[in-house]
Each structure stands twice: as structure tokens, then as C-alpha cells.
Write an enzyme that holds these catalytic residues in place. Sequence first.
Site, mmCIF file in Angstrom:
data_model
loop_
_atom_site.group_PDB
_atom_site.id
_atom_site.type_symbol
_atom_site.label_atom_id
_atom_site.label_comp_id
_atom_site.label_asym_id
_atom_site.label_seq_id
_atom_site.Cartn_x
_atom_site.Cartn_y
_atom_site.Cartn_z
ATOM 1 N N LYS A 22 -61.084 -106.311 29.858
ATOM 2 C CA LYS A 22 -62.261 -106.858 29.163
ATOM 3 C C LYS A 22 -62.436 -106.215 27.797
ATOM 4 C CE LYS A 22 -66.557 -105.083 29.896
ATOM 5 N NZ LYS A 22 -67.331 -104.772 28.686
ATOM 6 N N ASN A 23 -62.357 -104.898 27.741
ATOM 7 C CA ASN A 23 -62.651 -104.237 26.463
ATOM 8 C C ASN A 23 -61.504 -104.353 25.462
ATOM 9 O OD1 ASN A 23 -65.166 -103.705 27.337
ATOM 10 N ND2 ASN A 23 -64.823 -101.541 27.803
ATOM 11 N N ARG A 91 -73.502 -106.846 22.887
ATOM 12 C CA ARG A 91 -73.177 -105.690 22.053
ATOM 13 C C ARG A 91 -71.759 -105.804 21.435
ATOM 14 N NH1 ARG A 91 -74.748 -101.096 19.387
ATOM 15 N NH2 ARG A 91 -72.697 -100.368 18.839
ATOM 16 N N CYS A 115 -79.255 -100.887 24.558
ATOM 17 C CA CYS A 115 -79.184 -101.455 25.895
ATOM 18 C C CYS A 115 -79.529 -100.360 26.878
ATOM 19 C CB CYS A 115 -77.827 -102.090 26.163
ATOM 20 S SG CYS A 115 -76.508 -100.906 26.288
ATOM 21 N N ARG A 120 -77.313 -97.110 21.145
ATOM 22 C CA ARG A 120 -76.151 -97.806 20.618
ATOM 23 C C ARG A 120 -76.283 -98.241 19.150
ATOM 24 N NH1 ARG A 120 -73.193 -101.066 25.253
ATOM 25 N NH2 ARG A 120 -71.438 -100.198 24.142
ATOM 26 N N PRO A 121 -76.358 -97.266 18.256
ATOM 27 C CA PRO A 121 -76.463 -97.580 16.827
ATOM 28 C C PRO A 121 -75.158 -98.162 16.273
ATOM 29 C CG PRO A 121 -76.159 -95.221 17.147
ATOM 30 C CD PRO A 121 -76.283 -95.820 18.520
ATOM 31 N N ILE A 122 -75.210 -98.739 15.043
ATOM 32 C CA ILE A 122 -73.973 -99.251 14.423
ATOM 33 C C ILE A 122 -73.748 -98.607 13.051
ATOM 34 C CG2 ILE A 122 -73.901 -101.448 15.656
ATOM 35 C CD1 ILE A 122 -74.956 -102.705 12.972
ATOM 36 N N ASP A 123 -74.374 -97.440 12.835
ATOM 37 C CA ASP A 123 -74.243 -96.780 11.527
ATOM 38 C C ASP A 123 -72.777 -96.524 11.140
ATOM 39 O OD1 ASP A 123 -74.523 -95.010 13.802
ATOM 40 O OD2 ASP A 123 -74.380 -93.344 12.401
ATOM 41 N N LEU A 124 -71.943 -96.186 12.109
ATOM 42 C CA LEU A 124 -70.541 -95.875 11.784
ATOM 43 C C LEU A 124 -69.776 -97.142 11.379
ATOM 44 C CD1 LEU A 124 -69.845 -93.313 14.667
ATOM 45 C CD2 LEU A 124 -70.163 -92.778 12.234
ATOM 46 N N ASP A 306 -67.130 -95.150 31.272
ATOM 47 C CA ASP A 306 -67.188 -96.384 32.075
ATOM 48 C C ASP A 306 -66.782 -96.167 33.533
ATOM 49 O OD1 ASP A 306 -68.018 -97.701 29.815
ATOM 50 O OD2 ASP A 306 -66.070 -98.598 29.357
ATOM 51 N N ILE A 328 -71.347 -89.369 26.345
ATOM 52 C CA ILE A 328 -71.151 -90.484 25.413
ATOM 53 C C ILE A 328 -72.459 -91.271 25.217
ATOM 54 C CG2 ILE A 328 -69.780 -92.560 24.879
ATOM 55 C CD1 ILE A 328 -68.061 -90.025 24.952
ATOM 56 N N ARG A 398 -70.094 -109.834 34.304
ATOM 57 C CA ARG A 398 -69.741 -109.624 32.892
ATOM 58 C C ARG A 398 -68.364 -108.982 32.774
ATOM 59 N NH1 ARG A 398 -73.063 -105.566 30.397
ATOM 60 N NH2 ARG A 398 -71.304 -105.775 29.013
HETATM 61 N N1 EPU Z 1 -72.049 -94.516 18.040
HETATM 62 C C1 EPU Z 1 -72.777 -94.137 16.946
HETATM 63 N N2 EPU Z 1 -72.761 -94.960 15.844
HETATM 64 C C2 EPU Z 1 -72.033 -96.101 15.814
HETATM 65 C C3 EPU Z 1 -71.284 -96.481 16.937
HETATM 66 C C4 EPU Z 1 -71.304 -95.653 18.057
HETATM 67 O O1 EPU Z 1 -73.440 -93.107 16.943
HETATM 68 O O2 EPU Z 1 -72.053 -96.784 14.781
HETATM 69 C C5 EPU Z 1 -72.050 -93.648 19.239
HETATM 70 C C6 EPU Z 1 -72.583 -94.343 20.471
HETATM 71 O O3 EPU Z 1 -73.986 -94.329 20.516
HETATM 72 C C7 EPU Z 1 -71.947 -93.532 21.567
HETATM 73 C C8 EPU Z 1 -70.587 -93.198 20.984
HETATM 74 O O4 EPU Z 1 -70.724 -93.347 19.574
HETATM 75 O O5 EPU Z 1 -72.659 -92.337 21.747
HETATM 76 C C9 EPU Z 1 -69.428 -94.021 21.470
HETATM 77 O O6 EPU Z 1 -69.743 -95.399 21.406
HETATM 78 P P1 EPU Z 1 -68.659 -96.474 21.029
HETATM 79 O O7 EPU Z 1 -68.967 -97.026 19.692
HETATM 80 O O8 EPU Z 1 -67.291 -95.933 21.250
HETATM 81 O O9 EPU Z 1 -68.966 -97.623 22.106
HETATM 82 P P2 EPU Z 1 -68.654 -99.151 21.888
HETATM 83 O O10 EPU Z 1 -67.444 -99.278 21.071
HETATM 84 O O11 EPU Z 1 -69.874 -99.861 21.466
HETATM 85 C C10 EPU Z 1 -67.013 -99.466 23.910
HETATM 86 C C11 EPU Z 1 -66.986 -100.243 25.184
HETATM 87 C C12 EPU Z 1 -67.973 -99.626 26.173
HETATM 88 C C13 EPU Z 1 -67.587 -98.165 26.402
HETATM 89 C C14 EPU Z 1 -67.567 -97.413 25.069
HETATM 90 C C15 EPU Z 1 -67.104 -95.976 25.183
HETATM 91 C C16 EPU Z 1 -66.420 -102.510 24.528
HETATM 92 C C17 EPU Z 1 -66.829 -103.921 24.399
HETATM 93 N N3 EPU Z 1 -67.339 -101.640 24.941
HETATM 94 O O12 EPU Z 1 -68.338 -99.598 23.385
HETATM 95 O O13 EPU Z 1 -67.797 -100.344 27.391
HETATM 96 O O14 EPU Z 1 -68.517 -97.547 27.265
HETATM 97 O O15 EPU Z 1 -66.670 -98.104 24.140
HETATM 98 O O16 EPU Z 1 -65.848 -95.924 25.754
HETATM 99 O O17 EPU Z 1 -65.276 -102.163 24.290
HETATM 100 C C18 EPU Z 1 -68.408 -101.160 29.522
HETATM 101 O O18 EPU Z 1 -67.323 -101.775 29.549
HETATM 102 O O19 EPU Z 1 -69.139 -101.046 30.537
HETATM 103 C C19 EPU Z 1 -68.848 -100.546 28.261
HETATM 104 C C20 EPU Z 1 -70.116 -100.204 28.057
#
Ligand code: EPU
Length: 420
Positions: A22-23, A91, A115, A120-124, A306, A328, A398
Site C-alpha cells: 500500500k505505501n 493524508r 489524524c 502530521r505536519p507537512i512543513d518538510l 506501522d 515517530i 484501507r
Molecule cells: N513530519 C514532520 N514534518 C513533515 C512530515 C513529517 O514533522 O513535513 C514528521 C511526522 O509528524 C512524523 C515523522 O515526521 O513524526 C515521520 O512521518 P512521515 O512523513 O515519514 O510519515 P508519512 O510519510 O506521512 C508514511 C506512511 C505511514 C507511516 C509513516 C512512517 C504512507 C502513505 N504512509 O507516512 O503509514 O506510518 O510513513 O513510516 O506511506 C500506515 O500505513 O498505517 C501509515 C500510517
Amino acid sequence: MDSFLIEGGIALRGEVNISGSKNAVLPIMAAALLTAETCVIRRVPDLSDVRFMGRILESVGAEVKFEDGTLTLRAANIRGFGDYDLIRKMRGSICILGPLLARLREATVSLPGGCVIGTRPIDLHLKALQALGAEIRVAGGYVYTTAPRLDGALVFLGGRAGPTVLGTANLLMAATLAEGVTVIESAACEPEIIDLADFLNAMGAKIHGAGSPTLTITGVKELHGAEHDLIPDRIEAGTFAVAAVATGGEVTLRGARPDHMGAVLDKLQEAGARIQRSAGALTIKGGGLVRPVDLTTMPYSGFPTDMQAQLMALMCQAQGTSIITERIFESRFMHASELMRLGAEIAIEGPSAIVKGGRPLSGAPVMASDLRASAALVIAGMAAGGTTQVHRVYHLDRGYERMEEKLGRLGARISRIPGE
Ligand code: EPU
């Protein structure tokens, strides 16, 4: 809303085919927006998240066909904005931002909300696209981005909790069509990023270093269509592995990639499971006493967040106390209180859960709060005595393909009760 009814106490036995990841598929679907030519993705799991992502791609003008595990995507005429509500609700949809911006030089998406597992910010993601020269404005729930040109740059992408998976995916995709060379430092090393880079390279991109913390992308003028077979879902495989141990059974995971599952297999072995690797399959055998293990979630190749909930369900069976630390996501312990309804003894202390194992679990009605929490409750229900009803299994749909059918074939007594 559907629920699962589970008669616990039966050891799982047999073989299960592991679905595509999925991911991996969600960002790969977004990558198809980078070309006007047709892309074909095979081994695609039939999940509500995949269908939802398909609707998001359609909302930006792409053609999407999903048949027999094969997705055919064609983004010949697309626009830089999609359906606000669709994007807001999922997301993973944030990863359309990079490809849309790279292809059209402007893109607008709705701001994904937090969520249940954290803010789950998107600043990065935004910092990364800004580094390539994008102008970004966040207003009224939207992220507006424009970039008359994108230029390669050196971007350090590590955040508070380490690298970001989808942030890396977004930057990787945008950089494929930027002018010059982009170097991403502290990039995510997850197998899903390697799969995305393989797909992008098949489309004509020039990416080196996928799977390491430093990614180098040399921009190209355009990308073309490509075909791709997805990697197996390491989290689905891990979930079935934990279910085998929690029920004291023996399950062979067909098509799993043990090289993607090191941290999980290591913890299962420490907990007492026996593991056999053979070509194309992995057999997990439980049955002895479950030993307590401590673990901390980390970016790959550390223990995956996960799989944290599923391991917690297993530790409820262990002969002793385990400490599970979540590094995380800040609030990914919603399953703990539901596991306690089944008789588990768990205390949350900051980012750690202290699980006093060994108390027999007994069935109860429980509520799924997110995808992996739901999987943990199904595992605990199968290990418990009596009947467990897991409500709101739409969360499971999902990310797990026909989970109740797969478990049923392994001997579990599990049925779906259609919701009112
Ligand atoms: N983070 C920031 N700023 C950002 C983005 C992330 O501070 O701009 C932080 C997050 O808050 C978190 C950490 O960085 O503390 C890691 O988050 P990441 O961005 O890696 O998560 P993601 O890419 O949004 C994916 C998977 C998640 C999985 C995480 C961590 C997908 C669609 N989702 O999310 O999968 O938990 O990586 O491995 O690939 C799941 O499948 O159940 C799921 C939640």
C-alpha cells in the site's frame, strides 16, 4: 459500518499470499502524473486507499483503470488542482503536490489534516519544494504552489522524528524534472522509496542512492510511460507473522521479502518465534512461551511504527513486562485502551507503553481507531478466549486486502458483519 466477529483461541496454520505494498503504490500512482504517457502498475492491492487515490488522480484529470490487480494510469490532460474534500481526507494524497508542480509548474492542494495517530505536519514537504525554487502560500485550508522554474538544490530533509517518507517521495518526484542536480540528505531509506525510485528510473529519471540517506537526482527534460511490479507489503507480512505467533500457530508468508522485515523478524525471534527462510517464502512458527521484548519505533531500518500496535497485542501474551516506545507519531497508542477491554494490563507513560503480559485475554466488543490499531485488535481477538467484535473495520479495509478471507483460510473463525 462493518465489523468483524472473531471466535478466538484457534492457532493459525497454512500459507498466505502477501499483497503488493500500500505505501509503495500511493506515491507511485502520484508519480504517473509526471508524464502524459500511459503507466502500468501491477500487483496492486485492492484497498479502499488505492481506490481513493484513484479518485484523487481522476479529480486532477487523469484516466484511471483498475482491473485484476493492474492499474493503468494516463495523465495526458491534467490540471493543477483536485477535489478539495477528497485530498483533505487522505493524508497520502499530499504526494501529488511534487509531481503536479514539476509537470505544470503550479499546483494547489488542500491542507491534509492531522489524524488520530498525531498532528502530521507537512512543513518538510514545503521546505523541500521551496528549496527547488517553488513559491508557497498557505491560506484558507489550501497550499498554493507556483514555480516558473525548478532548480536542483542540496536539501537536508531530516525532521524532529528523523526523515519523512512521503516528504522524500514528494521532493524526489519534483526533482526528476528540475534543472540540474538535487541532493537529498537525511532522505527516508524505506523500501517504498526504493520502489518509487525504481519506477521513476523506469520512466527515464536519473536517481542514484535510493535506500541510503543520500539521494542524488539529475533532472531530465521529460519522463515517459513505464510498467512496474510493486514490492510486497512488508507491514501486511509482518501483521500475519505476529498473528501466527500470537495464536501459537505456523504460517508461511508467500512472496514476502524478509530483507525488508529485519527489525520485525528480529523482535519475533527474541519473543520466541522460529523463523525459516526459503526462496519466495518465509515461515513463522509460534507455539512456545512468548517472551517479553522492549522496542522503540524508528525510521527504516529500525522497528516500523506501522507494526507497533500489532507487537503490543503480542506482548499482552508475553510472560513478563515489555516497554514499547513510540518515537515517530505522538499519539499512536489508541489501541492500548481497547486491548485493555480484552483484559490486557497496559500503562502509558509519555511516549512509552508498559505492557504487563501474561494475563489471559478474553473476548469483548472493541473499536478500531486507525489502520494498524485495528490489525492489533484483530490479532488480540484471535488470541483471546471467547468472542470479540471489532467495530469500524473500514480502517482495516484501507490497508489490508480481504483480511478476513486470508485469515479464514488460515483457520481463523472470523466473519464480516455488514454495518447498519
Ligand atoms: N513530519 C514532520 N514534518 C513533515 C512530515 C513529517 O514533522 O513535513 C514528521 C511526522 O509528524 C512524523 C515523522 O515526521 O513524526 C515521520 O512521518 P512521515 O512523513 O515519514 O510519515 P508519512 O510519510 O506521512 C508514511 C506512511 C505511514 C507511516 C509513516 C512512517 C504512507 C502513505 N504512509 O507516512 O503509514 O506510518 O510513513 O513510516 O506511506 C500506515 O500505513 O498505517 C501509515 C500510517
